[in-house]
Design an enzyme around this catalytic site. Sequence first.
Site, mmCIF file in Angstrom:
data_model
loop_
_atom_site.group_PDB
_atom_site.id
_atom_site.type_symbol
_atom_site.label_atom_id
_atom_site.label_comp_id
_atom_site.label_asym_id
_atom_site.label_seq_id
_atom_site.Cartn_x
_atom_site.Cartn_y
_atom_site.Cartn_z
ATOM 1 N N SER B 117 0.860 -1.325 -0.095
ATOM 2 C CA SER B 117 0.039 -0.063 -0.043
ATOM 3 C C SER B 117 0.711 1.249 -0.041
ATOM 4 O O SER B 117 1.904 1.191 0.766
ATOM 5 C CB SER B 117 -0.877 0.032 1.497
ATOM 6 O OG SER B 117 -1.613 -1.074 1.448
ATOM 7 N N SER B 149 2.303 -3.238 8.441
ATOM 8 C CA SER B 149 2.310 -3.841 9.448
ATOM 9 C C SER B 149 3.590 -4.654 9.783
ATOM 10 O O SER B 149 4.329 -5.048 8.761
ATOM 11 C CB SER B 149 1.263 -4.936 9.619
ATOM 12 O OG SER B 149 -0.044 -4.513 9.277
ATOM 13 N N GLU B 232 -3.180 -14.202 1.003
ATOM 14 C CA GLU B 232 -3.575 -13.212 2.087
ATOM 15 C C GLU B 232 -5.062 -13.344 2.405
ATOM 16 O O GLU B 232 -5.132 -13.530 3.800
ATOM 17 C CB GLU B 232 -3.304 -11.885 1.769
ATOM 18 C CG GLU B 232 -3.601 -10.929 2.918
ATOM 19 C CD GLU B 232 -3.166 -9.244 2.391
ATOM 20 O OE1 GLU B 232 -2.778 -9.125 1.086
ATOM 21 O OE2 GLU B 232 -3.004 -8.475 3.313
ATOM 22 N N GLU B 365 -15.265 -4.119 0.465
ATOM 23 C CA GLU B 365 -15.947 -3.651 -0.706
ATOM 24 C C GLU B 365 -15.351 -4.404 -2.245
ATOM 25 O O GLU B 365 -15.793 -4.824 -3.056
ATOM 26 C CB GLU B 365 -15.848 -2.207 -0.923
ATOM 27 C CG GLU B 365 -16.993 -1.540 0.166
ATOM 28 C CD GLU B 365 -16.692 -1.397 1.823
ATOM 29 O OE1 GLU B 365 -15.105 -1.549 1.649
ATOM 30 O OE2 GLU B 365 -17.405 -1.447 2.354
HETATM 31 C C1 LIG Z 1 -4.643 -2.947 10.276
HETATM 32 C C2 LIG Z 1 -4.279 -2.602 8.906
HETATM 33 C C3 LIG Z 1 -2.860 -3.460 8.622
HETATM 34 C C4 LIG Z 1 -2.362 -3.096 7.121
HETATM 35 N N1 LIG Z 1 -1.308 -3.694 6.848
HETATM 36 C C5 LIG Z 1 -0.769 -3.580 5.720
HETATM 37 C C6 LIG Z 1 0.411 -4.118 5.234
HETATM 38 O O1 LIG Z 1 1.103 -4.809 6.111
HETATM 39 N N2 LIG Z 1 1.081 -3.805 4.106
HETATM 40 C C7 LIG Z 1 0.362 -3.102 3.186
HETATM 41 O O2 LIG Z 1 0.772 -3.072 1.904
HETATM 42 N N3 LIG Z 1 -0.973 -2.682 3.599
HETATM 43 C C8 LIG Z 1 -1.715 -2.656 4.620
HETATM 44 N N4 LIG Z 1 -2.677 -2.247 5.039
HETATM 45 C C9 LIG Z 1 -3.301 -1.594 3.963
HETATM 46 C C10 LIG Z 1 -4.593 -1.896 3.326
HETATM 47 O O3 LIG Z 1 -4.453 -2.997 2.362
HETATM 48 C C11 LIG Z 1 -5.265 -1.030 2.620
HETATM 49 O O4 LIG Z 1 -5.632 -0.032 3.669
HETATM 50 C C12 LIG Z 1 -6.666 -1.267 2.204
HETATM 51 O O5 LIG Z 1 -6.153 -1.987 0.911
HETATM 52 C C13 LIG Z 1 -7.562 -0.036 1.501
HETATM 53 O O6 LIG Z 1 -6.946 1.101 0.830
HETATM 54 P P1 LIG Z 1 -6.867 2.588 1.097
HETATM 55 O O7 LIG Z 1 -6.404 2.609 2.674
HETATM 56 O O8 LIG Z 1 -6.062 3.195 0.366
HETATM 57 O O9 LIG Z 1 -8.332 2.874 0.864
HETATM 58 P P2 LIG Z 1 -8.861 3.206 -0.271
HETATM 59 O O10 LIG Z 1 -8.581 2.299 -1.336
HETATM 60 O O11 LIG Z 1 -8.824 4.741 -0.591
HETATM 61 O O12 LIG Z 1 -10.621 2.975 0.021
HETATM 62 C C14 LIG Z 1 -11.408 3.915 0.595
HETATM 63 C C15 LIG Z 1 -12.891 3.521 0.422
HETATM 64 O O13 LIG Z 1 -13.203 3.162 -0.711
HETATM 65 C C16 LIG Z 1 -13.783 2.050 -1.012
HETATM 66 N N5 LIG Z 1 -13.329 1.713 -2.488
HETATM 67 C C17 LIG Z 1 -12.232 1.713 -2.852
HETATM 68 N N6 LIG Z 1 -12.443 1.226 -4.353
HETATM 69 C C18 LIG Z 1 -13.484 0.770 -4.329
HETATM 70 C C19 LIG Z 1 -14.250 0.328 -5.668
HETATM 71 N N7 LIG Z 1 -13.580 0.088 -6.576
HETATM 72 N N8 LIG Z 1 -15.539 -0.041 -5.202
HETATM 73 C C20 LIG Z 1 -16.049 0.169 -3.960
HETATM 74 N N9 LIG Z 1 -15.412 0.736 -3.079
HETATM 75 C C21 LIG Z 1 -14.347 1.027 -3.216
HETATM 76 C C22 LIG Z 1 -12.692 1.112 -0.010
HETATM 77 O O14 LIG Z 1 -13.591 -0.156 0.293
HETATM 78 C C23 LIG Z 1 -12.881 2.084 1.184
HETATM 79 O O15 LIG Z 1 -14.020 1.993 1.964
HETATM 80 C C24 LIG Z 1 -3.161 -2.381 6.303
HETATM 81 C C25 LIG Z 1 -4.259 -1.857 6.613
HETATM 82 C C26 LIG Z 1 -4.839 -2.028 7.883
HETATM 83 C C27 LIG Z 1 -6.259 -1.217 8.398
#
Ligand SMILES: Cc1cc2nc3c(=O)[nH]c(=O)nc-3n(C[C@H](O)[C@H](O)[C@H](O)COP(=O)(O)OP(=O)(O)OC[C@H]3O[C@@H](n4cnc5c(N)ncnc54)[C@H](O)[C@@H]3O)c2cc1C
Lengths: 367, 395
Positions: B117, B149, B232, B365
């Site tokens: 991410s 993480s 994963e 989602e």
């Molecule tokens: C506790 C925790 C641990 C994590 N650990 C890691 C890690 O170790 N390594 C790593 O790489 N990442 C990690 N992540 C990141 C995680 O994979 C991302 O937060 C996640 O993929 C969502 O991306 P974003 O936060 O950018 O949200 P966004 O992509 O900006 O999403 C925002 C909102 O929009 C929605 N959305 C986005 N696209 C769509 C779509 N096409 N249709 C409908 N809804 C949509 C999402 O569901 C969300 O509700 C971690 C996250 C958490 C919370």
Amino acid sequence: MTLDLRYTEEQEQLRDSVRAMLTDHAPWARVLKVAESPEPDDADLWRLLSVETGLVALAVPEHLGGAGATVAETAVVLEELGRAVAPVPYLGTTVAAHLLVHLGESDLLRELAGGEVMALALPFDVGPTGSGLPGVEVSTAPDGSPLLNGTVSSVADGLRARVLLVPAGGALFAVEADAAGLRRSPVVSLDETRPLCDLAMWNVPARLLAAGDRAAAALDAAAVAGAALLASEQLGLAQWCLDTTVAHLKARYQFGRPVGSFQALKHRLADLWVELVQARAVARHAAAAVAQGDPDARLAASLAQAHCGPVAVRAAEECVQMHGGIGFTWEHPAHLYLKRAKSAAVAYGTAAHHRAVLATLADLAPA
Amino acid sequence: MAEPVTAQALQERVDGFLAGHDPAGDRLEFLRARFDAGLAWVHYPVGLGGLGAPRVLQPVVDQRFAAAGAPDNSPRRIGIGLGMAAPTILRHGTAAQRARFLRPLWTAEEVWCQLFSEPGAGSDLAGVATRAVRDGDGWLIDGQKVWTSMAHQARWGILLARTDPAVPKHAGLTYFLCDMHAPGVEVRPLRQATGEAEFNEVFLSGVRLDDELRLGAVGEGWAVARTTLMNERVAIGGAALPREGGMIGVLARTWRTRPELRSPALHDEVLRLWVRAEALRLTGIRLRQQLAAGEPGPEGSAMKLAFAALTQQISGTEVELLGAEGLRHDHWRADRPAELDLIGRGPTYRWLRAKGNSIEGGTSEVLRNIVAERVLGLPAEPRQDTGADWKDLPR
Ligand SMILES: Cc1cc2nc3c(=O)[nH]c(=O)nc-3n(C[C@H](O)[C@H](O)[C@H](O)COP(=O)(O)OP(=O)(O)OC[C@H]3O[C@@H](n4cnc5c(N)ncnc54)[C@H](O)[C@@H]3O)c2cc1C
């Protein structure tokens, strides 16, 4: 003991042949026609399932005319019958068979294996452990044989039954359908593919099958089997609803796109799939537990009804909704599934009834 | 290959191993020897910690070692390595990479993190902007990762980076194994809603990685990443537990031991959750039986979706059941936990942490989109981002 929750290769073959047969002999237009006719069920299809293929007596031991398979195989047949909303008294007869096997009633089992319909004379919503049995009274004829008096309402699969298995006075009796003093009245039922009937008995001659603990144990085993097996029918029904809805949403265009490309619908269908994946594990678990006489069978059956009944109803409701106007018409099969799903959600105990059973089994006492 | 491995044969193998190795002796030595004996992950190939045995037999081995008081390789701490890095390296790695990385990964000598991410690429992971540029026989990495993480404990990271901005976004990615000790790697703690700092921001400035640390071909990074992402989803929510082994057990025990808290409405809620937890547990059993029989299905995605919703609702109900007592939080210290423990802390911690279950590892989602399109075959939504080169996309 870890129960195997997968399908065996033989079960998959069984599924294929039953599905092929139902595709030919129970297309939904025919199902609807039977449902609208005065006939309680599809007698031709029943002959095919019972006499010609022996599927009704699948779980009956071989020396009693059955196929010597288990409830786990019967459950696969029920998945397909649910998928077709087939109007046949299969579920009730299978549950009756389970009771008769429990009692070692070989003569009746042979008749059943020969194609005779049998039904438990109980309201369709009576589930395992607890919900009150109807009050049929037992008296004695001058020659000492038992006579039954009373009424039982909302009996499923009873209209064409040759023999009714009647719990009365803490015992179990067999009553011939043409016995003097027995009246069966059809009910206009929500689910016309599995109509209910009311029974009235005035001094009806009956044969004692079992009394006391033996009768209670057999009845209970039948109720557990019924709850467990019904879950597979519900699973098959839900799967049809999901498959049909997905196919429709791919083909139906609005706003210049297939409506199935709209996320509002995709997410609901994904959620439905998630529930179905779980319902399959739960239904297989229940069937395996009953088939193997697992000590967990009672819990597995209640879990199955607490989970699968509501999943099937939701699948059918989503099917109607996502088909739009066409889904609300008499000419589309969706309503048959909706009605079957709701009726099945009440059968052998509602989800709430089974949660109450689980509260006891899992030691989660009420407030 | 040799004759099929049975549970019986495995038990004997473990017993034979224990006869020659003292479980109370040096922890690392013991774990390394266990790996070399093929008793680490029995479904892995011979020579890589396994015996090519069916995956379902793993518990047989684990239980035997646990009963003997053998040291644990700490699977919770090494969850990312075990669940994601390892299957990806096994599938896409060279012989040298497998030999180099899998053993210390399994023994927990080397903890892994996932550098996927970015601030501008979360759900839309194929949009990552971290650049990898050729530099002689290696690569120079520049960019910023986020929500990483365990990065503060990690020795290695699986890294998705852009090697070609002038092609459509899925085509320009390459997958690397990032040396977290390399100059230019900076890990900064990022506090989360629970108060602790389980994850991090990771800044990559002129980090030099040898070409030997590239996993898969240049430009094939998306295909490699998909292996990681699929594993994963199976890893999250897929643990094999006994009845009431997860969070539902905590709720059920509270219900049993605190009659004064009970109400009819909560009773029905507890029973509904109990049914769902049991349904999910059985689904996991069925999934593992299918996997063991070589019939993997898409059910892992169902598990992850259902698990996220269930943990959130169970923990929410637990807080309500406890009333005001449920509002007393243990602490808000910015801990850097070595492993995630949902059961070990209090109800408010569980409730807060569970909110991450529907975000980490792909949001619910996005997972629903994947199920709808790949499992159910529904049409994709119209997209603007697949034809154009990555550099021309709006950001
Ligand atoms: C506790 C925790 C641990 C994590 N650990 C890691 C890690 O170790 N390594 C790593 O790489 N990442 C990690 N992540 C990141 C995680 O994979 C991302 O937060 C996640 O993929 C969502 O991306 P974003 O936060 O950018 O949200 P966004 O992509 O900006 O999403 C925002 C909102 O929009 C929605 N959305 C986005 N696209 C769509 C779509 N096409 N249709 C409908 N809804 C949509 C999402 O569901 C969300 O509700 C971690 C996250 C958490 C919370």
